[in-house]
Design a protein around this motif. Structure first.
Motif, PDB file in Angstrom:
ATOM      1  N   PHE A  28       0.833  -1.199   0.000  1.00  0.00           N
ATOM      2  CA  PHE A  28       0.000   0.000   0.000  1.00  0.00           C
ATOM      3  C   PHE A  28       0.874   1.258   0.000  1.00  0.00           C
ATOM      4  O   PHE A  28       0.637   2.198  -0.753  1.00  0.00           O
ATOM      5  CB  PHE A  28      -0.920  -0.020   1.219  1.00  0.00           C
ATOM      6  CG  PHE A  28      -1.910   1.101   1.227  1.00  0.00           C
ATOM      7  CD1 PHE A  28      -2.920   1.152   0.290  1.00  0.00           C
ATOM      8  CD2 PHE A  28      -1.837   2.100   2.177  1.00  0.00           C
ATOM      9  CE1 PHE A  28      -3.839   2.176   0.286  1.00  0.00           C
ATOM     10  CE2 PHE A  28      -2.752   3.123   2.188  1.00  0.00           C
ATOM     11  CZ  PHE A  28      -3.751   3.166   1.240  1.00  0.00           C
ATOM     12  N   HIS A  29       1.925   1.231   0.836  1.00  0.00           N
ATOM     13  CA  HIS A  29       2.834   2.379   0.863  1.00  0.00           C
ATOM     14  C   HIS A  29       3.567   2.521  -0.460  1.00  0.00           C
ATOM     15  O   HIS A  29       3.847   3.638  -0.909  1.00  0.00           O
ATOM     16  CB  HIS A  29       3.824   2.240   2.012  1.00  0.00           C
ATOM     17  CG  HIS A  29       3.178   2.464   3.343  1.00  0.00           C
ATOM     18  ND1 HIS A  29       3.831   2.270   4.533  1.00  0.00           N
ATOM     19  CD2 HIS A  29       1.936   2.847   3.666  1.00  0.00           C
ATOM     20  CE1 HIS A  29       3.007   2.531   5.534  1.00  0.00           C
ATOM     21  NE2 HIS A  29       1.849   2.881   5.024  1.00  0.00           N
ATOM     22  N   LEU A  32       1.366   4.375  -2.690  1.00  0.00           N
ATOM     23  CA  LEU A  32       1.379   5.809  -2.365  1.00  0.00           C
ATOM     24  C   LEU A  32       2.623   6.487  -2.929  1.00  0.00           C
ATOM     25  O   LEU A  32       2.557   7.588  -3.490  1.00  0.00           O
ATOM     26  CB  LEU A  32       1.346   6.009  -0.854  1.00  0.00           C
ATOM     27  CG  LEU A  32       0.070   5.617  -0.141  1.00  0.00           C
ATOM     28  CD1 LEU A  32       0.160   6.037   1.310  1.00  0.00           C
ATOM     29  CD2 LEU A  32      -1.104   6.273  -0.805  1.00  0.00           C
ATOM     30  N   MET A  74      -6.323  -3.398  -2.512  1.00  0.00           N
ATOM     31  CA  MET A  74      -7.273  -3.598  -1.416  1.00  0.00           C
ATOM     32  C   MET A  74      -8.113  -4.846  -1.618  1.00  0.00           C
ATOM     33  O   MET A  74      -8.469  -5.530  -0.664  1.00  0.00           O
ATOM     34  CB  MET A  74      -8.209  -2.397  -1.341  1.00  0.00           C
ATOM     35  CG  MET A  74      -7.606  -1.190  -0.695  1.00  0.00           C
ATOM     36  SD  MET A  74      -8.834   0.091  -0.695  1.00  0.00           S
ATOM     37  CE  MET A  74      -7.945   1.347   0.178  1.00  0.00           C
ATOM     38  N   MET A  80      -3.861  -4.821   5.709  1.00  0.00           N
ATOM     39  CA  MET A  80      -2.889  -3.937   6.324  1.00  0.00           C
ATOM     40  C   MET A  80      -1.427  -4.355   6.387  1.00  0.00           C
ATOM     41  O   MET A  80      -0.599  -3.830   5.698  1.00  0.00           O
ATOM     42  CB  MET A  80      -3.358  -3.568   7.734  1.00  0.00           C
ATOM     43  CG  MET A  80      -4.713  -2.983   7.795  1.00  0.00           C
ATOM     44  SD  MET A  80      -4.846  -1.393   7.031  1.00  0.00           S
ATOM     45  CE  MET A  80      -4.017  -0.374   8.224  1.00  0.00           C
TER      46      MET A  80
ATOM     47  N   ALA B 101      -3.849   1.574  13.174  1.00  0.00           N
ATOM     48  CA  ALA B 101      -4.037   2.379  11.961  1.00  0.00           C
ATOM     49  C   ALA B 101      -2.729   2.443  11.192  1.00  0.00           C
ATOM     50  O   ALA B 101      -1.648   2.307  11.771  1.00  0.00           O
ATOM     51  CB  ALA B 101      -4.479   3.788  12.336  1.00  0.00           C
ATOM     52  N   ASP B 102      -2.875   2.649   9.889  1.00  0.00           N
ATOM     53  CA  ASP B 102      -1.703   2.867   9.052  1.00  0.00           C
ATOM     54  C   ASP B 102      -1.323   4.339   9.217  1.00  0.00           C
ATOM     55  O   ASP B 102      -1.959   5.225   8.649  1.00  0.00           O
ATOM     56  CB  ASP B 102      -2.066   2.550   7.598  1.00  0.00           C
ATOM     57  CG  ASP B 102      -0.865   2.621   6.680  1.00  0.00           C
ATOM     58  OD1 ASP B 102       0.050   3.401   6.989  1.00  0.00           O
ATOM     59  OD2 ASP B 102      -0.835   1.890   5.690  1.00  0.00           O
ATOM     60  N   VAL B 104       0.986   6.456   8.288  1.00  0.00           N
ATOM     61  CA  VAL B 104       1.290   7.330   7.152  1.00  0.00           C
ATOM     62  C   VAL B 104       0.002   7.768   6.466  1.00  0.00           C
ATOM     63  O   VAL B 104      -0.275   8.964   6.309  1.00  0.00           O
ATOM     64  CB  VAL B 104       2.204   6.593   6.153  1.00  0.00           C
ATOM     65  CG1 VAL B 104       2.498   7.491   4.972  1.00  0.00           C
ATOM     66  CG2 VAL B 104       3.470   6.171   6.826  1.00  0.00           C
ATOM     67  N   ALA B 105      -0.821   6.789   6.094  1.00  0.00           N
ATOM     68  CA  ALA B 105      -2.045   7.109   5.358  1.00  0.00           C
ATOM     69  C   ALA B 105      -2.995   7.914   6.230  1.00  0.00           C
ATOM     70  O   ALA B 105      -3.605   8.883   5.778  1.00  0.00           O
ATOM     71  CB  ALA B 105      -2.716   5.820   4.880  1.00  0.00           C
ATOM     72  N   LEU B 155      -7.247   7.086   1.219  1.00  0.00           N
ATOM     73  CA  LEU B 155      -6.219   7.057   2.259  1.00  0.00           C
ATOM     74  C   LEU B 155      -6.861   7.053   3.634  1.00  0.00           C
ATOM     75  O   LEU B 155      -6.502   6.264   4.512  1.00  0.00           O
ATOM     76  CB  LEU B 155      -5.323   8.292   2.154  1.00  0.00           C
ATOM     77  CG  LEU B 155      -4.270   8.346   1.079  1.00  0.00           C
ATOM     78  CD1 LEU B 155      -3.463   9.600   1.237  1.00  0.00           C
ATOM     79  CD2 LEU B 155      -3.393   7.144   1.173  1.00  0.00           C
ATOM     80  N   TRP B 158      -8.783   3.701   4.306  1.00  0.00           N
ATOM     81  CA  TRP B 158      -7.892   2.562   4.464  1.00  0.00           C
ATOM     82  C   TRP B 158      -7.045   2.721   5.723  1.00  0.00           C
ATOM     83  O   TRP B 158      -6.897   1.785   6.506  1.00  0.00           O
ATOM     84  CB  TRP B 158      -6.997   2.453   3.228  1.00  0.00           C
ATOM     85  CG  TRP B 158      -5.916   1.448   3.353  1.00  0.00           C
ATOM     86  CD1 TRP B 158      -4.661   1.662   3.800  1.00  0.00           C
ATOM     87  CD2 TRP B 158      -6.007   0.072   3.040  1.00  0.00           C
ATOM     88  NE1 TRP B 158      -3.952   0.507   3.789  1.00  0.00           N
ATOM     89  CE2 TRP B 158      -4.754  -0.485   3.324  1.00  0.00           C
ATOM     90  CE3 TRP B 158      -7.016  -0.748   2.533  1.00  0.00           C
ATOM     91  CZ2 TRP B 158      -4.490  -1.833   3.123  1.00  0.00           C
ATOM     92  CZ3 TRP B 158      -6.745  -2.079   2.335  1.00  0.00           C
ATOM     93  CH2 TRP B 158      -5.496  -2.600   2.636  1.00  0.00           C
ATOM     94  N   GLY B 159      -6.521   3.932   5.905  1.00  0.00           N
ATOM     95  CA  GLY B 159      -5.591   4.156   7.000  1.00  0.00           C
ATOM     96  C   GLY B 159      -6.233   4.012   8.372  1.00  0.00           C
ATOM     97  O   GLY B 159      -5.548   3.746   9.364  1.00  0.00           O
ATOM     98  N   ASN B 161      -8.063   1.695   9.513  1.00  0.00           N
ATOM     99  CA  ASN B 161      -8.136   0.301   9.961  1.00  0.00           C
ATOM    100  C   ASN B 161      -9.501   0.023  10.601  1.00  0.00           C
ATOM    101  O   ASN B 161      -9.603  -0.501  11.701  1.00  0.00           O
ATOM    102  CB  ASN B 161      -7.018  -0.009  10.960  1.00  0.00           C
ATOM    103  CG  ASN B 161      -6.912  -1.497  11.203  1.00  0.00           C
ATOM    104  OD1 ASN B 161      -7.370  -2.284  10.406  1.00  0.00           O
ATOM    105  ND2 ASN B 161      -6.325  -1.853  12.336  1.00  0.00           N
TER     106      ASN B 161
END
Lengths: 180, 418
Positions: A28-29, A32, A74, A80, B101-102, B104-105, B155, B158-159, B161
């Protein structure tokens, strides 16, 4: 001078994020970072006074293609925190292709070096483009796309190709008879 | 030319202060960079601060529509400082990142959405010559930048969670991506009529405002702007009276505030864009070129005209929010793909052909021709929709009838057996 500093910063940004794309283990990163890299390319277009291309880059690559990539990640990967190795069984072949592509592009650019006629390298001074051409560049582009002595054939073929892809997508997604 | 305070203040009032500074200190790259930075700061600070007023206005107007009073405690009897207090509350709240949580996002999303909302203002012509940068691809640039906000929603969803946040993000993206299509298509019509994508050129071409020349395109743009900014009747991303929230369910404090900030800034931008593309922007019967004595008062008047137009449209946004019910998600997507997009495609064809046919004629002939073309397309579309609705209703009634017959049939059998 200012323009060169901006150019170096934008190029560094593009390259660093591109490296992150292939080395980051979180998919995912990586997606980005790919988006950020696209943004850097749009910045390079802006520096070259190609406003239309820059906006198209934003709209198509960040607004559409990256969204598609993120949706694909996704919907297909386990969520995650799955870390993936950036290498797979085809890394050797991939590296070979990358080196060949780089060599070809470097060769092509070297043929036109230096770009400006009086052999001033483009690093020292950028060739001036007249303001009237820049103002009308979008209209010129539009006319070139539909004029018979320019790009009308590739343009039409591309539109037929896209139409075929659209219809194909509908056919693939159409519910089968036994599902109903 | 040396610096003179009176002249400076005069240029400040007539909105030519940048030209004055260039005259005094010379047109060097250093001065240009400082002026650019000041311009960016002024425009973005204006956008961020006006939101405080917009929220107050919205709460007051909605309250009047619903027969309430609205904020009336903080800052006098009109509650003028209510939003300031709310912002302070948001700012002082704890900054929370949910577990798992992610990071960064999660932290990037509120930043990018506000940046996208602010970047759009770069091509907004506030008054004659008062514009960030007059790009020759202005309108296209707006669409490109606004498409970035879709990424921010993903973002955020998704981020966080959180499956509800992710589902909310998917719904939002489906809505935004769908309504981008009729919006871009309807924007093609003013571009076609003005023969330019630059916002300044489009205003210059509006000797007759495009809302008279192309009312149907204006209506379609207005509807898709409502949907793009996620406002009633298309606010099911948020649907505050039904679900908790959409993609921003996990956000709190100022991070949550930034999503709202972006929403208000882009709604105001859409009102401004509507005023620019269809109402002639800062133009009002030559008022924008007025000169009294040696004072060029025109720019200031143009700015006022533009603001009046922009806030009129914004008021209609609020008005709709106060009076219309929310649509369902299937209605939302059906309306877009089965009605708006086909109508807009036909409209582009009609406008383009009429424009080619009546191209050489005077401005009023062109206007009448385009107006008739728009009217015909609109009426045909309405008639087709009415027929489809009638057929649908008949099918539904027939279905109910057969169901009733099936239900009553066994009863008759039992009666006859006795």
């Amino acid at each position: 001078m200012v323009e060169q500093i901006v150019f170096i910063l934008v190029s560094l940004f593009t390259l660093i994020t591109a490296v992150v794309v292939v080395t980051n283990r979180n998919l995912f990163h990586a997606a980005l970072a790919l988006m950020a890299s696209f943004l850097g390319v749009a910045g390079l277009y802006v520096l070259l006074d190609a406003g239309f291309l820059a906006a198209a880059q934003l709209l198509v690559y960040i607004g559409a293609i990256s969204i598609l990539i993120i949706f694909a990640i996704m919907l297909t990967r386990r969520l995650m925190h799955a870390l993936e190795s950036p290498f797979n069984s085809q890394w050797g072949l991939g590296a070979f292709t990358a080196v060949v592509a780089f060599a070809v592009m470097a060769g092509v650019i070297a043929q036109f070096w230096p770009v400006t006629p009086d052999s001033v390298t483009p690093l020292a001074s950028r060739p001036e483009v007249s303001a009237s051409i820049l103002r009308g560049s979008v209209a010129e582009l539009g006319r070139a796309l539909v004029s018979s002595d320019a790009y009308v054939i590739p343009f039409e073929i591309a539109s037929v190709l896209l139409l075929a892809a659209l219809i194909g997508a509908i056919v693939v997604a159409w519910p089968k008879a036994e599902d109903e | 030319m040396s610096f003179n305070l009176v002249e400076f203040l005069k240029s400040l009032v007539s909105l030519t202060v940048f030209d004055y500074v260039r005259q005094v200190w010379g047109d060097t790259p250093g001065v240009e960079i400082v002026l650019d930075i000041i311009g960016v700061l002024v425009v973005s600070t204006f956008c961020l601060l006006i939101v405080i007023f917009l929220i107050w206005l919205e709460r007051k107007v909605i309250a009047r529509i619903q027969d309430r009073i609205g904020p009336n405690r903080v800052g006098g009897r009109y509650g003028l400082l209510q939003t300031v207090a709310d912002v302070l509350k948001l700012l002082t709240k704890e900054d929370i990142t949910p577990a798992g949580a992610d990071k960064v996002a999660y932290n990037l999303a509120p930043l990018t959405i506000v940046m996208a909302a602010l970047l759009m203002w770069a091509v907004m012509p506030f008054a004659p010559g008062v514009i960030g940068v007059d790009l020759n691809v202005g309108v296209f640039y707006v669409m490109a930048v606004s498409s970035v906000s879709v990424v921010s929603l993903l973002l955020a969803g998704w981020g966080s969670n959180n499956k509800y946040a992710l589902l909310g993000a998917f719904r939002s993206v489906a809505q935004l991506v769908s309504y981008e299509v009729p919006m871009i298509l309807s924007l093609l019509i003013p571009i076609l009529l003005a023969r330019s994508m630059s916002t300044e050129q489009i205003i210059a071409a509006q000797d007759v405002p495009f809302i008279i020349m192309a009312p149907l395109s204006a209506l379609i743009f207005f509807i898709s702007a409502l949907a793009e900014t996620g406002r009633t009747p298309f606010d099911l991303l948020e649907a505050e009276s039904e679900i908790v929230a959409g993609f921003h369910v996990e956000y709190g404090g100022m991070k949550f505030g930034m999503f709202f900030l972006a929403e208000f800034v882009s709604t105001l931008f859409m009102s401004g864009l509507f005023a620019t593309l269809y109402l002639g922007g800062y133009r009002f019967f030559g008022l924008e070129n007025l000169v009294i004595g040696d004072m060029e008062i025109g720019r200031l008047l143009g700015l006022i005209v533009f603001f009046v137009k922009m806030f009129t449209i914004y008021f209609i946004f609020i008005w709709i929010r106060g009076t219309l019910p929310r649509v369902r998600v299937d209605q939302l997507l059906n309306f877009n793909w089965k009605f708006l997009v086909p109508v807009t495609l036909v409209l582009i064809l009609v406008v383009a052909i009429l424009d080619k046919l009546a191209g050489g004629a005077g401005i009023w002939t062109r206007t009448v021709v385009q107006l008739v073309g728009n009217g015909v397309v609109g009426l045909v579309a309405l008639e087709l929709m009415r027929r489809a609705a009638r057929r649908y209703r008949r099918e539904q009634e027939a279905m109910v009838m057969t169901r009733r017959e099936l239900a009553s049939a066994p009863a008759e059998v039992t009666v006859s057996s006795h």
